[in-house]
Design a protein around this motif. Sequence first.
Motif, short mmCIF file in Angstrom:
data_model
loop_
_atom_site.label_atom_id
_atom_site.label_comp_id
_atom_site.label_asym_id
_atom_site.label_seq_id
_atom_site.Cartn_x
_atom_site.Cartn_y
_atom_site.Cartn_z
N SER A 63 10.10 -8.90 17.94
CA SER A 63 8.78 -9.47 17.67
C SER A 63 7.68 -8.45 17.96
N PHE A 64 7.84 -7.75 19.06
CA PHE A 64 6.85 -6.74 19.45
C PHE A 64 6.78 -5.63 18.40
N ALA A 65 7.96 -5.18 17.94
CA ALA A 65 8.00 -4.12 16.94
C ALA A 65 7.41 -4.60 15.62
N LEU A 66 7.76 -5.82 15.22
CA LEU A 66 7.25 -6.35 13.96
C LEU A 66 5.73 -6.53 14.02
N ARG A 67 5.26 -7.05 15.14
CA ARG A 67 3.82 -7.24 15.31
C ARG A 67 3.09 -5.90 15.22
N ASN A 68 3.63 -4.88 15.89
CA ASN A 68 2.98 -3.57 15.86
C ASN A 68 3.08 -2.92 14.49
N PHE A 69 4.15 -3.22 13.76
CA PHE A 69 4.26 -2.68 12.40
C PHE A 69 3.18 -3.29 11.51
N ILE A 70 3.00 -4.62 11.63
CA ILE A 70 1.94 -5.29 10.86
C ILE A 70 0.57 -4.75 11.26
N MET A 71 0.38 -4.56 12.56
CA MET A 71 -0.90 -4.02 13.04
C MET A 71 -1.13 -2.61 12.51
N MET A 72 -0.06 -1.84 12.44
CA MET A 72 -0.18 -0.47 11.95
C MET A 72 -0.59 -0.47 10.47
N ILE A 73 0.10 -1.29 9.66
CA ILE A 73 -0.23 -1.36 8.23
C ILE A 73 -1.64 -1.89 8.03
N GLY A 74 -1.96 -3.00 8.73
CA GLY A 74 -3.30 -3.58 8.62
C GLY A 74 -4.38 -2.62 9.08
N GLY A 75 -4.09 -1.90 10.18
CA GLY A 75 -5.06 -0.94 10.71
C GLY A 75 -5.32 0.19 9.74
N ILE A 76 -4.24 0.67 9.10
CA ILE A 76 -4.39 1.77 8.12
C ILE A 76 -5.25 1.31 6.94
N ILE A 77 -5.01 0.08 6.48
CA ILE A 77 -5.81 -0.46 5.37
C ILE A 77 -7.29 -0.51 5.75
N TRP A 78 -7.57 -1.02 6.97
CA TRP A 78 -8.96 -1.10 7.41
C TRP A 78 -9.56 0.29 7.64
N LEU A 79 -8.74 1.24 8.03
CA LEU A 79 -9.23 2.60 8.18
C LEU A 79 -9.73 3.15 6.85
N PHE A 80 -8.93 2.92 5.79
CA PHE A 80 -9.34 3.39 4.46
C PHE A 80 -10.61 2.68 3.99
N ILE A 81 -10.68 1.36 4.28
CA ILE A 81 -11.87 0.61 3.88
C ILE A 81 -13.11 1.12 4.62
N THR A 82 -12.93 1.44 5.92
CA THR A 82 -14.06 1.87 6.74
C THR A 82 -14.52 3.28 6.39
#
Length: 588
Positions: A145-164
């Motif tokens: 669960s921890f790994a999956l959550r961090n994977f989602i956070m990583m993908i979501g964070g990268i998307i927001w980085l590009f948007i920002t």
Amino acid sequence: MNQFAEQKNRRQAVKMALRFLAPYKRQITYSLIALLFTAAITLSIGQGIRLLIDQGFANQSKDLLSQYVLVFLCLVFALAVGTFSRYYWVTWLGERVVADIRCKVFNHLIHLHPGFFEHNRGLEIQTRLTADMTLLQSVIGSSISFALRNFIMMIGGIIWLFITNARLTAIVMICVPLVVVPILIFGRRVRGLSRESQDKVAVVGAYVGEILGQIKTVQAYNHQSIDQQKFQHYVEEAFTVAKHRITQRALLVTMVIILVLGAVGLMLWVGGIDVIEGRISGGELAAFVFYSVIVGSAVASISEVIGELQRAAGAAERTMELLHAPNEITSPKQALLLPKVSGNIEIDQIVFAYPSRPNVHAVDKLSLQVRAGETLALVGPSGAGKSTLFDLILRFFDCQSGSIRLEGIDIRQLNIFDLRRCYALVSQSPALFYGTILENLQYAKPGAAIEAVETAAKAAYAHEFIMELPQGYQTQLGDLGQGLSGGQKQRLAIARAILADAPILLLDEATSALDAQSEFWVQQALGKLMINRTTLVIAHRLSTVQSADRIAVLNRGRLEALGTHAELMASSQLYAQLAALQFQVSVQ
């Protein structure tokens, strides 16, 4: 183990875990929803920070500041609720799946033929069912669960980085391959060391159980110092492997942190210049830093969790080995129905060698017929094949050639439970379990009424000493019946055999380890037990079997002579020698 076999075992271990997870689709769905919800809330906080700085602080508006702070607190509350739900369902899944695996493994082990346990230490298997399962529970109920959550956070964070800010994001992305490479390199090393570490820990656990189980012998021979040295050796071996595993994992985490946070530092420098020169706002930089930290910490966390996943893969492989262990003694698919058993046993030219000693025949072309209702004694020197014959009759092993027939039917054509229901076994070392005396007696007939249990105990001359104990039949026994004398244990074993009410009785050295008084009471109990039953008796004390209907003399797995005591004294040199030695010793 070559790389191909290792990958195959890993795939099978993953399939096993998925198979146990499959029945809980609803709970998995709840977990995923909560996980996605908490990830989305966490990522939204970055936008809250941007608005708080750009709209609240920059505009010097108290109303806007209060509004955005309130939104921020609502997000925090939602995150707390989502985290509770995620933790509950994920942990529930871990506990539930491991409980199912434990039951599955135990249910498989308890049916395996005894030969399996000649090559696999029971205490090491116990470690697999405890320590390895605890590790699996931690991984299924937390790490995945921890790994999956961090994977989602990583993908979501990268998307927001590009948007920002796409330009700053490129700096972060350069470091991603630099992070992935050490994960792949060190991950393989950690996996191999994790499996080796678990094997070493299992050896430690098995040795502890063995020594503590034989503590009286250890102390009687003053063997403590030697056992301490051996234990320390096993512990140090486990520690050495664990140290190598920890080193590799620590190097992995260290490299990831340096690379990720180094990229964040470079990004802060470039972003700070952009803020100074007015190309981006302070809120955008703060949000970018927030998402960068999320992506960096997510990558670092995933690299750390990979170590746990590698250990879990080792535990899953070890568990899979137990689940896939073949059972060489099974019931036929089309078992024959067993007629009413009177006790006719035909042993026809059987040959058997133990798997650990394939070139030594424990039983060699042995033929013997046991008539219904008779008492047949088996005598002979140690290693003659007496106990092995009992193992074959009970189908703990199958003979390599020849056959054993019960009521004219080859026992390999019978349902194994129907076959063993025909026998009551009383061994030299009575098997008593941790629990009450009542539970131990009911082992032969679960759910038997207390009246039937007491009747069996009285017939075994055990009722009187049981009632003298503090709680009578509810008296708690220690492991292996600790707290009772040898004669008391044996009479409980006989009472259990009486309660089983099987037509065939197998007595394996039932009185060899008893003093004269205990032997007298046990012989009295055995006399009642043997009435109207076919009885096979293994005995070293010939005085205890002189009254047997027939005596079979075994030597090196073969039948050397057969007859009554008087007949054998006249016709069998080996029997006469055994008798002369025993009676001479008893006279002295």
